[in-house]
Design a protein around this motif. Structure first.
Motif, PDB file in Angstrom:
ATOM      1  N   LEU A   1       6.655  12.506   0.613  1.00 15.94           N
ATOM      2  CA  LEU A   1       6.983  11.679  -0.550  1.00 15.94           C
ATOM      3  C   LEU A   1       8.503  11.643  -0.765  1.00 15.94           C
ATOM      4  CD1 LEU A   1       5.254  10.091  -2.559  1.00 15.94           C
ATOM      5  CD2 LEU A   1       5.300  12.056  -4.086  1.00 15.94           C
ATOM      6  N   ARG A   2       9.177  12.769  -0.453  1.00 18.05           N
ATOM      7  CA  ARG A   2      10.631  12.838  -0.609  1.00 18.05           C
ATOM      8  C   ARG A   2      11.345  12.041   0.475  1.00 18.05           C
ATOM      9  NH1 ARG A   2      13.652  16.599   2.041  1.00 18.05           N
ATOM     10  NH2 ARG A   2      11.916  18.084   2.172  1.00 18.05           N
ATOM     11  N   THR A   3      10.909  12.209   1.732  1.00 18.37           N
ATOM     12  CA  THR A   3      11.644  11.592   2.837  1.00 18.37           C
ATOM     13  C   THR A   3      11.158  10.174   3.136  1.00 18.37           C
ATOM     14  OG1 THR A   3      10.089  12.469   4.482  1.00 18.37           O
ATOM     15  CG2 THR A   3      11.972  13.860   3.889  1.00 18.37           C
ATOM     16  N   GLY A   4       9.875   9.902   2.856  1.00 18.83           N
ATOM     17  CA  GLY A   4       9.330   8.568   3.106  1.00 18.83           C
ATOM     18  C   GLY A   4       9.216   8.199   4.571  1.00 18.83           C
ATOM     19  N   ARG A   5       9.241   9.185   5.467  1.00 18.89           N
ATOM     20  CA  ARG A   5       9.116   8.831   6.882  1.00 18.89           C
ATOM     21  C   ARG A   5       8.593   9.994   7.714  1.00 18.89           C
ATOM     22  NH1 ARG A   5      13.775  10.685   9.374  1.00 18.89           N
ATOM     23  NH2 ARG A   5      15.247  11.566   7.880  1.00 18.89           N
ATOM     24  N   GLY A   6       8.278   9.688   8.980  1.00 24.83           N
ATOM     25  CA  GLY A   6       7.871  10.722   9.927  1.00 24.83           C
ATOM     26  C   GLY A   6       6.452  11.219   9.696  1.00 24.83           C
ATOM     27  N   ARG A   7       6.166  12.357  10.306  1.00 24.17           N
ATOM     28  CA  ARG A   7       4.825  12.927  10.247  1.00 24.17           C
ATOM     29  C   ARG A   7       4.435  13.316   8.820  1.00 24.17           C
ATOM     30  NH1 ARG A   7       4.063  18.055  13.345  1.00 24.17           N
ATOM     31  NH2 ARG A   7       2.055  18.002  12.277  1.00 24.17           N
ATOM     32  N   ALA A   8       5.421  13.827   8.068  1.00 20.59           N
ATOM     33  CA  ALA A   8       5.114  14.273   6.699  1.00 20.59           C
ATOM     34  C   ALA A   8       4.687  13.084   5.827  1.00 20.59           C
ATOM     35  CB  ALA A   8       6.317  14.982   6.091  1.00 20.59           C
ATOM     36  N   TRP A   9       5.326  11.941   6.026  1.00 20.72           N
ATOM     37  CA  TRP A   9       4.957  10.733   5.278  1.00 20.72           C
ATOM     38  C   TRP A   9       3.525  10.316   5.617  1.00 20.72           C
ATOM     39  CZ3 TRP A   9       5.347   8.172   1.124  1.00 20.72           C
ATOM     40  CH2 TRP A   9       5.105   6.806   1.031  1.00 20.72           C
ATOM     41  N   LYS A  10       3.180  10.386   6.914  1.00 18.57           N
ATOM     42  CA  LYS A  10       1.794  10.074   7.336  1.00 18.57           C
ATOM     43  C   LYS A  10       0.820  11.076   6.714  1.00 18.57           C
ATOM     44  CE  LYS A  10       2.033   7.204  11.365  1.00 18.57           C
ATOM     45  NZ  LYS A  10       2.621   7.394  12.690  1.00 18.57           N
ATOM     46  N   ARG A  11       1.240  12.337   6.658  1.00 18.15           N
ATOM     47  CA  ARG A  11       0.416  13.384   6.047  1.00 18.15           C
ATOM     48  C   ARG A  11       0.142  13.066   4.576  1.00 18.15           C
ATOM     49  NH1 ARG A  11      -2.734  16.427   5.339  1.00 18.15           N
ATOM     50  NH2 ARG A  11      -2.812  18.682   5.135  1.00 18.15           N
ATOM     51  N   HIS A  12       1.214  12.574   3.906  1.00 19.07           N
ATOM     52  CA  HIS A  12       1.057  12.175   2.509  1.00 19.07           C
ATOM     53  C   HIS A  12       0.095  10.995   2.375  1.00 19.07           C
ATOM     54  CE1 HIS A  12       2.035  11.033  -1.620  1.00 19.07           C
ATOM     55  NE2 HIS A  12       2.236   9.812  -1.166  1.00 19.07           N
ATOM     56  N   LEU A  13       0.239  10.003   3.267  1.00 20.87           N
ATOM     57  CA  LEU A  13      -0.567   8.782   3.166  1.00 20.87           C
ATOM     58  C   LEU A  13      -2.021   9.002   3.554  1.00 20.87           C
ATOM     59  CD1 LEU A  13       1.792   6.025   4.657  1.00 20.87           C
ATOM     60  CD2 LEU A  13       1.344   6.533   2.249  1.00 20.87           C
ATOM     61  N   TYR A  14      -2.238   9.845   4.561  1.00 22.57           N
ATOM     62  CA  TYR A  14      -3.593  10.011   5.096  1.00 22.57           C
ATOM     63  C   TYR A  14      -4.018  11.476   5.100  1.00 22.57           C
ATOM     64  CZ  TYR A  14      -2.872   5.193   6.488  1.00 22.57           C
ATOM     65  OH  TYR A  14      -2.625   3.856   6.455  1.00 22.57           O
ATOM     66  N   PRO A  15      -4.214  12.053   3.913  1.00 26.31           N
ATOM     67  CA  PRO A  15      -4.648  13.455   3.868  1.00 26.31           C
ATOM     68  C   PRO A  15      -6.043  13.592   4.493  1.00 26.31           C
ATOM     69  CG  PRO A  15      -4.832  12.456   1.695  1.00 26.31           C
ATOM     70  CD  PRO A  15      -4.128  11.465   2.566  1.00 26.31           C
ATOM     71  N   GLU A  16      -6.283  14.754   5.085  1.00 26.03           N
ATOM     72  CA  GLU A  16      -7.532  14.989   5.798  1.00 26.03           C
ATOM     73  C   GLU A  16      -8.407  15.953   4.993  1.00 26.03           C
ATOM     74  OE1 GLU A  16      -8.690  13.589   8.434  1.00 26.03           O
ATOM     75  OE2 GLU A  16     -10.398  14.904   8.811  1.00 26.03           O
TER      76      GLU A  16
END
Lengths: 300, 300
Positions: A166-181
């Motif tokens: 949410l802070r960086t808005g990019r990369g793997r962490a952003w995908k993690r934010h968008l698509y939690p498992e």
């Protein structure tokens, strides 16, 4: 505020209701049934849980259902069917709805969850409410109020990924934010194989959610090590960041914790103790609940 | 739009689900249970279903639950417990919340309904989603798709009161709009004593709801008399006005309809016929579905 509601509306255990508000799900026991049924409801609101400018429609659909599935996972259940209440805003078009449904349906299909009904409306801003119903063998649901002194405190995965994204808005962490498992298979494993004594999902941040588990169990919690950090996440984000949807659980003192379950890392981070209910310590310092609380505003 | 959703998400009958979307409630049958469980979800949105300037907090709380109870009533069930998802807007204060809860709790207590859980959030506008679960003897829920040719079409009460109240903003009709009465006892009576063949609640207006019942049953509907008008309501409001929450039901041709049930008037207004599914006639003229539809805008 829940207390205020509780004073007004009867919260009695009858009509087959085994557990009312305060845990990830309510537990409902049909007469003469071998299963208990878990019911959970979660709001997803435009401007609060997502922003149209940054969150793709497909991610919104995914996250709506993922929130509910995570609640079922946290109690060791198997999700069965769901209801969707959806109000569409004027800015949404056919394409947005298509994307939203694609995200929701992909996750529903993957977990064999059926859409059983819902309600549709128009509204100035997008509003979703998801209700997920799941099944668990009678009397075996994992609760958050049943940790015992001496139990080991454990978590799945690495924390802070969603807050970092949410802070960086990019990369793997952003995908993690968008698509939690949602950790559905892990939740069942904790209940069936590992003999977990308590569990809940990490939706609002470790510090706040562990405080809640300790409080519900009438214990204090001592963290002996920092949680594993999601790559790029700060310790602050791992301790207080919300929406990781990993599982927080306790196992008996003598139980050996495997290093992972189906590729999801498991880590022992502390121990439950007798003490002031709800108090959480990290090493020698008190850890204040700093996670996301809608009635205090975001922590990160 | 429901069809679009249906294409994406599986709507299969399994997991104990007897009836999915398209009726007032979904029907869930726990294994080896003598009861079926009814589940319904309803959105209530600021600016769509109520306006803070005109609708007192207590009425909003009442209407939220009344919508769900009416769905249970329409299927002949007994409401048991509910879940409330509530997002509070910045303009709401402690007093508004108190009033809202007072309205909801008064109705919940009157019908013995328990608040089993929910979700809380903040949002720019007030959002409520209510989920009500109710019980009905196995296989006996009243559905909207089971009317038969020759069945008498009947309604409870007088129609147009809510629309009239919304237009005038005062008097008995305004109170009727603010505090609709779910016909729970009547729904059970229709199922247990009167042998109703189909039922639904009048939430979106007689013309639209009767069209839906006829369509679901694969029949056409012939209205032979105008519905009884709520004092002050126009025929237009009685035919097309929403939110009366009276019951629309069908009974076999030979069944005698009592004049009233517990003070609620019952009126025969027409007959179901073979014919173009969903077609509704009033006397010799076609009656177009003109009730409230969120995706077409209000009719009155």
């Amino acid at each position: 505020m829940l207390e205020q509601i509780a004073r007004r509306v009867p919260f009695l255990r009858r009509s087959g209701l085994v557990l009312g508000p305060g845990d990830d799900c309510a537990i409902f026991r049909p007469r003469s049934s071998r299963s208990d049924w878990l019911i959970t409801t979660d709001l997803v609101l435009e401007g609060v849980h997502f922003r149209p400018q940054t969150h793709p429609a497909r991610a919104v659909g995914h996250r709506v259902l993922a929130r509910g599935l995570s609640d079922i996972a946290a109690m060791g259940g198997t999700p069965r069917f769901c209801f969707l209440s959806l109000a569409l805003a004027p800015w949404t078009g056919r394409r947005w709805l298509e994307g939203f449904l694609r995200g929701l349906a992909a996750l529903a299909n993957r977990f064999g969850v059926i859409l059983a009904g819902g309600d549709l409306a128009r509204s100035p801003q997008v509003v979703c409410d998801i209700i997920v119903c799941g099944e668990v063998p009678r009397g075996e649901a994992l609760r958050r109020d049943s940790a015992r002194p001496g139990d080991q405190i454990c978590i799945s995965g690495q924390l802070g990924g969603s807050a970092c994204g949410l802070r960086t808005g990019r990369g793997r962490a952003w995908k993690r934010h968008l698509y939690p498992e949602p950790r559905v298979a892990l939740g069942r494993y904790l209940r069936e194989k590992l003999g977990a004594t308590a569990a809940m999902d990490l939706s609002d941040g470790l510090s706040l959610d562990l405080h809640r588990m300790a409080l519900a169990s009438g214990l204090s919690a001592a963290l002996q090590s920092e949680p594993p950090l999601y790559p790029g996440a700060t310790l602050e984000e791992a301790l207080h960041g919300g929406e990781d949807y990993e599982l927080l659980f306790t196992i008996p003192a003598g139980t050996a914790l495997p290093a992972a379950h189906r590729g999801v890392r498991l880590t022992r981070i502390g121990v439950m103790k007798e003490g002031r209910p709800g108090a959480v310590r990290l090493g020698r310092a008190a850890l204040k609940p700093g996670g996301y609380d809608h009635f205090r505003g975001p922590a990160c």
